[in-house]
Design an enzyme around this catalytic site. Structure first.
Site, short mmCIF file in Angstrom:
data_model
loop_
_atom_site.label_atom_id
_atom_site.label_comp_id
_atom_site.label_asym_id
_atom_site.label_seq_id
_atom_site.Cartn_x
_atom_site.Cartn_y
_atom_site.Cartn_z
N ASP A 178 63.96 29.33 15.21
CA ASP A 178 65.26 28.97 14.63
C ASP A 178 65.66 29.85 13.46
O ASP A 178 66.83 29.86 13.08
CB ASP A 178 65.22 27.51 14.15
CG ASP A 178 64.92 26.54 15.28
OD1 ASP A 178 65.65 26.57 16.27
OD2 ASP A 178 63.95 25.77 15.16
N HIS A 202 55.96 24.94 12.44
CA HIS A 202 56.21 24.41 13.77
C HIS A 202 55.12 23.40 14.10
O HIS A 202 53.98 23.55 13.68
CB HIS A 202 56.22 25.54 14.81
CG HIS A 202 56.84 25.16 16.11
ND1 HIS A 202 56.14 24.46 17.08
CD2 HIS A 202 58.08 25.36 16.60
CE1 HIS A 202 56.94 24.26 18.11
NE2 HIS A 202 58.11 24.79 17.86
#
Length: 438
Positions: free
Chosen positions: A372, A315
């Site tokens: 996700d 991320h």
């Protein structure tokens, strides 16, 4: 408790350019974050800063969401995301993000009533769906429909609208977006629209509009409703990400709320942002369909010139385990067990996670599962098709966008967004008539 600024923090930073010294103010946030204010840099020196992707640039001071990527912390208005996911409802979190405090019982009742009041879309808007081709992506439809609200409620596009009008417009877009999303899905499968019900709560209403049949066979499972509520909470805001900053920059031109939210939806559409959960499912299906061993796939990811990617890991902000991913991993097990589903993709996902988290390559690079990685598996279990995954993200993110737009609108520091650049094209040259060009 929030940590306070240390007394040793300087009030200014000094920049030396040749024989010139510039003092730049230092800003300290609630959590002892520091920023160098370069607002006057160009006027004083003629220089700008270069920061591709704005990874080190603050767009404004914000009180909405706090993230500490190194420690894996996410808080909405000071409340840890884990507590909100466990205890709150999505509509309650929406109120918190927009107004800054958790609602009282009477405030929650009034806010819920406003969401119910504005859940319908204008009947004329139904005809818009007829104009889209059958294979139109739901995100394209959703952004178009949200933007079209500007034409039905022009009085709410005024920058100087009253507080009551702003409250109405914010509730309107949060409520209607789920109706538009469900209608988009029904359009894509060629089935009749199901209207929202005033008797159902936010997540239950969406599930009913998505899956109810003409014969009324669909029954809402309270556990599935709660799972969807949690997913929406986890997606509700995430500081100054691509779509949130898009909403703020579009809004800085004094564009109305609906246009700004539509821009956020389009920014979210990209596979590097809201479309990432779809990419995770596609990766897992590829591993499954090709019969690739997890260890071999992970080995391919590590090859220097390989095009193979480990989707759902890493991320831009988090250098630790995404706190949302921890909640979702546990949620995935509960949802699949509840529905009696043995999804091989979930088992495969766990194998991929285990292989990556035990590999020095990923550990050294601080690549951990993000939000996700497991969301697509839960959506599959609920019955939501892959091309609706990003739409689900958008529904959850609308309250955050609304809160960001509201904060931007009310900030005394708001200026129209206008990034600078360093020009690298041709120097000045003279026009040559076409007949003389070689």
């Amino acid at each position: 408790m929030s940590s306070s600024a240390t007394t040793s923090t300087p009030k200014t930073a000094q920049l030396n350019l040749g024989d010139k010294q510039i003092d730049l103010p230092i800003i300290t946030g609630t959590e002892n974050e520091h920023a160098i204010d370069i607002t006057a840099l160009r006027n004083q020196t003629g220089y700008i800063t270069m920061d591709p992707g704005f990874g080190n640039t603050g767009i404004d001071q914000s009180a909405v969401t706090f993230i500490d990527g190194e420690k894996g912390i996410l808080r909405y208005r000071g409340y840890p995301i884990e507590q909100l996911a466990e205890n709150a409802r999505f509509s309650e979190v929406a109120y918190l993000l927009i107004y800054g405090e958790l609602p009282t019982a009477s405030q929650m009742e009034a806010f819920s009533a406003s969401l119910t009041e504005h859940c319908m879309i204008h009947e004329d808007m139904r005809h818009f769906f007829d104009g889209f081709p059958a294979g139109a992506h739901p995100m394209a439809i959703l952004s178009s429909m949200v933007c079209s609200l500007s034409t039905y409620y022009p009085e709410l596009g005024r920058w100087d609208m009253t507080q009551e009008q702003m409250d109405t417009s914010m509730a309107r877009v949060i409520s209607k977006v789920r109706t538009m999303a469900a209608f988009s899905y029904k359009k894509s499968i060629g089935r009749p629209f199901v209207y929202p019900s005033s008797k159902l709560k936010y997540a239950a209403n969406f599930l009913n509009m998505m899956f109810q049949t003409p014969s009324g066979d669909y029954q809402i499972d309270p556990d599935i409703e709660r799972a969807l509520d949690v997913l929406l909470i986890l997606h509700a805001d995430h500081e100054q990400n691509c779509s949130a900053s898009t909403v703020r920059i579009v809004g800085s031109s004094q564009a109305n709320l609906f246009a700004s939210i539509a821009a956020g939806i389009l920014a979210l559409w990209g596979p590097l942002h809201g479309g990432a959960n779809q990419k995770v499912i596609e990766m897992l299906r590829y591993i499954q369909d090709e019969g690739i061993k997890v260890k071999d796939y992970v080995a391919k990811v590590k090859e220097k010139n390989s095009s193979v990617r480990l989707m759902g890991f890493g991320h831009r902000i988090y250098k630790n385990y995404d706190p949302r991913a921890k909640v979702i991993k546990s949620l995935a097990d509960k949802v699949l067990a509840k529905r009696g589903i043995n999804d091989p993709l979930l088992d495969l996902a766990k194998q991929v996670e285990e292989a990556a988290l035990s590999d020095d390559y990923f550990i050294e690079r601080k690549l951990y599962p993000n939000v996700d990685f497991y969301t697509g598996i839960i959506y599959r279990a609920i019955g939501i098709p892959t091309d609706m995954f990003t739409v689900m993200f958008a529904i959850g993110r609308v309250p955050g966008w609304v809160a960001q737009w509201k904060e931007m609108r009310e900030s005394p520091n708001t200026r129209i967004g206008r990034p600078r650049q360093i020009y690298t094209g041709h120097a000045e040259r003279n026009y040559v008539p076409i007949a003389k060009r070689v």
